[in-house]
Motif scaffolding. Sequence first.
Motif: not given
Length: 554
Positions: A261-276, A321-334
């Motif tokens: 699963l590739y989500l647009t405009n997000v950070v998933t790499g552990k190395r990058y998150i650890r640095k943040l 890649s999947v648009d992050y907006a789809m994830l937002e759509y799902c939480i609104r619907e729920d």
Amino acid sequence: MEKETVSKNFIEQIIEKDLAEGHCETVCTRFPPEPNGYLHIGHAKSILLNYGLAQEYHGKFNMRFDDTNPTKEKVEFVESIKEDIKWLGADWEDRLFFASNYFEQMYECAVKLIKKGKAYVCDLNAEQIREYRGTLKEPGKNSPFRDRSVEENLELFENMKNGKYEDGERVLRAKIDMASPNINMRDPIIYRVARMTHHNTGDQWCIYPMYDFAHPIEDAIEGITHSICTLEFEDHRPLYDWVVRELEYPHPPKQIEFAKLYLTNVVTGKRYIRKLVEDGIVDGWDDPRLVSIAALKRRGFTPESIKMFMDLCGVSKSQSSVDYAMLEYCIREDLKLKKPRMMAVLDPIKLVIDNYPEGQIEYLDVDNNLENESLGKRKVPFCRELYIDREDFMEEPPRKYFRLFPGNEVRLMNAYFVKCESFIKDEDGKVTEIHCTYDPETKCGTGFTGRKVKGTIHWVAAPTALKAEVRLYENIIDEEKGVYNEDGSLNLNPNSLVILKECFVEPNLADAKAYDSFQFVRQGFFCVDAKDSKPDALVFNRIVSLKSSFKLPK
């Protein structure tokens, strides 16, 4: 009545064929994370897929920590992973396993390969091994130690186990084919010397198996029938099959790969998150701007919304890649039918109703959710002094502005019509107070059928309002510039977090607890922050705004 046709994904088709042909009787799947960081949204797809297949075919689901590399593994990560998986609803019952508990069996497996002439101890260093491996266009060449006798290899390997060599001095390699077009099959390393303390086995071992050797053994020991993994392991499948075949397991597991699963405009790499985290840009692995499962939970996402999202994404062999907006759509619907719609003022300005009785508080009946009557009603206090949102008043409004301005009349949601009579400014010219009059005949719920107004605004009663901090989130990545800068650093969005400290919410939120979520009228869906919110100092995270540009494909 026609029976509905249910389409099966390619993994389900493989499993059903294996069951029909008798290749397995009971389906057994597993989720095998390495405990070297927090899980993210991509892992959720694998968790729900493996658990869902076990449920669908009335099989078994194993939770296994693939803890064969103690370099970056921590008990903290083990516990966080267990918590995340339980929260998603994947229940492993009593089927919790650790790869490190199989170290003795893995050692015996290596000995078996040596005795079969299928493994040897090699003295080449890491750089020499890379040099001998060849390239994608050129075959590798045999190690000068490849033809050691079985007896010598057994002795050297036992010496490795007994700590007689330094780290990296010797390795155990599978003896396969240095001319194979698949580089993974060119005598891969299957054991290395590494003096590291393991979170589970302590200092019992100074040699550790490599992932590509350990993983098929773990699957075989546990009776996994279908080893579901992501596409980057497709080139490793011949080695996986070689290991279980050479070790002569009677019911070898079958590896099947699917697209990550590739989500647009997000950070998933552990190395990058650890640095943040280490740079203090985010306040931990669960910062609501991240897409770790812990962060999504803290932000206010629900397991149901994530399951809906994964169902919409589907399972395939094609990378996309999947648009992050789809994830937002799902939480609104729920959330839209589940949660009460509360009143909260994020940028307050005081509104005084001059002709309303001073000191009087009345309690209005308000529907918790107009689209779901089963959520009932609540009492909301109303009085002479209120707070409204600053954007709901303009001194000189443009055309088609229907909210409050001098001389205009609006409806206060669930209450009365009010007309703006005057306003007060401070010395900087900023409006600090609006004065209105109200019409007591226009109370909502009284059957009033007189004049109409075009604008309705929300409010909270000033004397009873609760002060709260509200956090508004955007993607941590600047969407217009992309994820990475030219130097490989992250392209951070400077507006990813806006903190509003002078907000007011209605008093019915006084008992809100960590993770409780609500719709704030006209503002979006919000969740009580689990880390920073306190009963006397509420903190709300915006989960998602109310509007979206995303539409489900027809």
